[in-house]
Structure formats: structure tokens, C-alpha cells
Design a protein around this motif. Sequence first.
Motif, PDB file in Angstrom:
ATOM      1  N   VAL A  39       0.790  -1.164   0.114  1.00 31.70           N
ATOM      2  CA  VAL A  39       0.181  -0.168   0.089  1.00 31.70           C
ATOM      3  C   VAL A  39       0.990   1.392   0.069  1.00 31.70           C
ATOM      4  N   THR A  40       0.321   1.950  -1.371  1.00 29.78           N
ATOM      5  CA  THR A  40       1.706   3.542  -0.912  1.00 29.78           C
ATOM      6  C   THR A  40       1.292   4.634  -1.108  1.00 29.78           C
ATOM      7  N   GLU A  41       1.037   5.365  -0.187  1.00 28.21           N
ATOM      8  CA  GLU A  41       0.195   6.926  -0.242  1.00 28.21           C
ATOM      9  C   GLU A  41       0.340   7.396  -1.316  1.00 28.21           C
ATOM     10  N   GLU A  42      -0.569   7.856  -1.780  1.00 30.03           N
ATOM     11  CA  GLU A  42       0.131   8.860  -2.904  1.00 30.03           C
ATOM     12  C   GLU A  42       0.060  10.297  -2.386  1.00 30.03           C
ATOM     13  N   GLU A  43       1.363  11.424  -2.710  1.00 30.91           N
ATOM     14  CA  GLU A  43       1.124  12.937  -2.283  1.00 30.91           C
ATOM     15  C   GLU A  43       2.041  13.506  -3.067  1.00 30.91           C
ATOM     16  N   MET A  44       0.832  14.252  -3.451  1.00 28.91           N
ATOM     17  CA  MET A  44       1.148  15.093  -4.246  1.00 28.91           C
ATOM     18  C   MET A  44       1.308  14.758  -5.689  1.00 28.91           C
ATOM     19  N   GLY A  45       0.537  13.875  -6.110  1.00 31.05           N
ATOM     20  CA  GLY A  45       1.481  12.794  -7.116  1.00 31.05           C
ATOM     21  C   GLY A  45       2.159  12.326  -7.596  1.00 31.05           C
ATOM     22  N   GLU A  46       3.247  12.240  -6.663  1.00 28.26           N
ATOM     23  CA  GLU A  46       4.390  11.312  -6.179  1.00 28.26           C
ATOM     24  C   GLU A  46       4.045  10.119  -4.945  1.00 28.26           C
ATOM     25  N   SER A  47       4.859   9.373  -5.229  1.00 26.38           N
ATOM     26  CA  SER A  47       4.280   8.235  -4.111  1.00 26.38           C
ATOM     27  C   SER A  47       5.198   8.708  -3.117  1.00 26.38           C
ATOM     28  N   GLY A  48       4.185   7.866  -1.545  1.00 23.79           N
ATOM     29  CA  GLY A  48       4.577   8.608  -0.612  1.00 23.79           C
ATOM     30  C   GLY A  48       5.114   7.524  -0.333  1.00 23.79           C
ATOM     31  N   THR A  49       4.349   7.672   0.920  1.00 23.80           N
ATOM     32  CA  THR A  49       4.797   6.438   2.222  1.00 23.80           C
ATOM     33  C   THR A  49       4.228   4.744   1.792  1.00 23.80           C
ATOM     34  N   THR A  50       4.793   3.928   2.038  1.00 24.59           N
ATOM     35  CA  THR A  50       4.822   2.384   1.476  1.00 24.59           C
ATOM     36  C   THR A  50       4.488   1.419   3.012  1.00 24.59           C
ATOM     37  N   ASN A  51       3.585   0.870   2.551  1.00 22.91           N
ATOM     38  CA  ASN A  51       3.379  -0.461   3.876  1.00 22.91           C
ATOM     39  C   ASN A  51       3.300  -1.463   3.493  1.00 22.91           C
ATOM     40  N   THR A  52       3.466  -2.593   3.817  1.00 26.42           N
ATOM     41  CA  THR A  52       3.764  -3.692   3.036  1.00 26.42           C
ATOM     42  C   THR A  52       3.006  -4.722   4.300  1.00 26.42           C
ATOM     43  N   TYR A  53       1.963  -5.515   3.889  1.00 24.19           N
ATOM     44  CA  TYR A  53       1.146  -6.365   4.833  1.00 24.19           C
ATOM     45  C   TYR A  53       1.514  -8.079   4.083  1.00 24.19           C
ATOM     46  N   THR A  54       1.026  -9.111   5.028  1.00 28.36           N
ATOM     47  CA  THR A  54       0.894 -10.245   4.729  1.00 28.36           C
ATOM     48  C   THR A  54      -0.520 -11.025   5.012  1.00 28.36           C
ATOM     49  N   THR A  55      -1.635 -11.784   4.362  1.00 26.87           N
ATOM     50  CA  THR A  55      -2.036 -13.069   5.066  1.00 26.87           C
ATOM     51  C   THR A  55      -2.613 -13.525   4.139  1.00 26.87           C
ATOM     52  N   SER A  56      -3.528 -15.197   4.573  1.00 28.25           N
ATOM     53  CA  SER A  56      -3.230 -15.977   4.826  1.00 28.25           C
ATOM     54  C   SER A  56      -4.638 -15.630   3.726  1.00 28.25           C
ATOM     55  N   GLU A  57      -5.525 -14.800   3.437  1.00 29.73           N
ATOM     56  CA  GLU A  57      -7.078 -14.341   3.815  1.00 29.73           C
ATOM     57  C   GLU A  57      -6.758 -14.151   1.995  1.00 29.73           C
ATOM     58  N   THR A  58      -8.569 -13.407   1.629  1.00 31.44           N
ATOM     59  CA  THR A  58      -8.395 -12.677   0.460  1.00 31.44           C
ATOM     60  C   THR A  58      -9.694 -11.097   1.488  1.00 31.44           C
ATOM     61  N   THR A  59      -9.540 -11.440   2.568  1.00 28.65           N
ATOM     62  CA  THR A  59      -9.745  -9.918   2.535  1.00 28.65           C
ATOM     63  C   THR A  59      -9.273  -9.220   3.206  1.00 28.65           C
ATOM     64  N   PHE A  60      -8.522  -8.224   3.809  1.00 20.58           N
ATOM     65  CA  PHE A  60      -7.760  -7.429   4.750  1.00 20.58           C
ATOM     66  C   PHE A  60      -8.214  -6.411   4.770  1.00 20.58           C
TER      67      PHE A  60
END
Length: 168
Positions: A39-60
Amino acid sequence: ASPVSISSSDVTSTSAVISWDPPPDEYQNGLIISYTIIVTEEEMGESGTTNTYTTSETTFSLINLESYRTYEIIISASTTIGSGPYSDIFTLTTAESPPSVAPSNFKASIVTSTSVTLTWDPLPIDDQNGVILYYAIDVTVQETKEQFQLTSNTTSLEVTDLPPFRTF
């Protein structure tokens, strides 16, 4: 192949639920054991903070998101051998919420005995949390305790027809 049919639900100003379908059976290359979500937050049209998550489900459930922000989400499926390709980008925008701060640098300049010009600085972009529709100025006449509200859709307001010799 990558996960498909990414969608979002229950989107608020600070959270959202994303869901997806696994890659088609014929392209899974084994038993899927987990999904990686970036998940990457867009900041004024550019890539900002990125977070990575792991799950075994198909919802999060994504939490602690920022109000009225756009996020780009990609997902990959993994087997015991490794990760597959990432999905196409899914874009999610959180809902609006009230501004985080009050306007600053508020000034009143006397024009005449019955009029004044009010000015203030616009809210910083990161604190707006949505589209600013108008500013509300609460006024109290000190001598009578009368209260009223003024509004402006800009960062200034000329107030006329005030009673003279009053403190506001």
C-alpha cells in the motif's frame, strides 16, 4: 498469475477493507499460502509512504489511513516456492473528515467605525482532510453577549454594518 478483481468496501476517512480473488486455478502453480499487499500513499501525485502486509485471507482491513488521501495497492500471491507477479494497481481514496487544525494568522483590520476586514491563512494541505467548502467565523459582541456566525469561501471577509463602539 496475480490476484484479480480487487475491490474495496467499508471505506471511511481512516480505514477500508480490500478484497480480491485468487489467481485462476490453472495459473496458481501450487497451493497459495499467503498474499502480500503493498500500500503506497500518493503525496501530491508522487509515491509517498509504503507499507507491506501479509495475510492468508482474500480480504484485509487497512487501518490508520489518512483522511482524503489516495492509496495505490498491489497484491501478489505466494506458494511455498515463492511469490508470483503483482496485480495491476488498485486505487483507493479515503473519505473526507473535518480539518485537523484551525486557520492560523487570524487578523482583523478596522476599516471604519462600522466595518472590519478579517483575514487568515489557508489551512495546510495535509490538514485539510478534504475539500474546504467555507470558513465559519463565530462572533460575540462583548457588551451584549450576542453571538452570530459569519461564513466565507475565501481567506478574507469584509464585515460591514457592525454596531459602532462595540468590542467583538
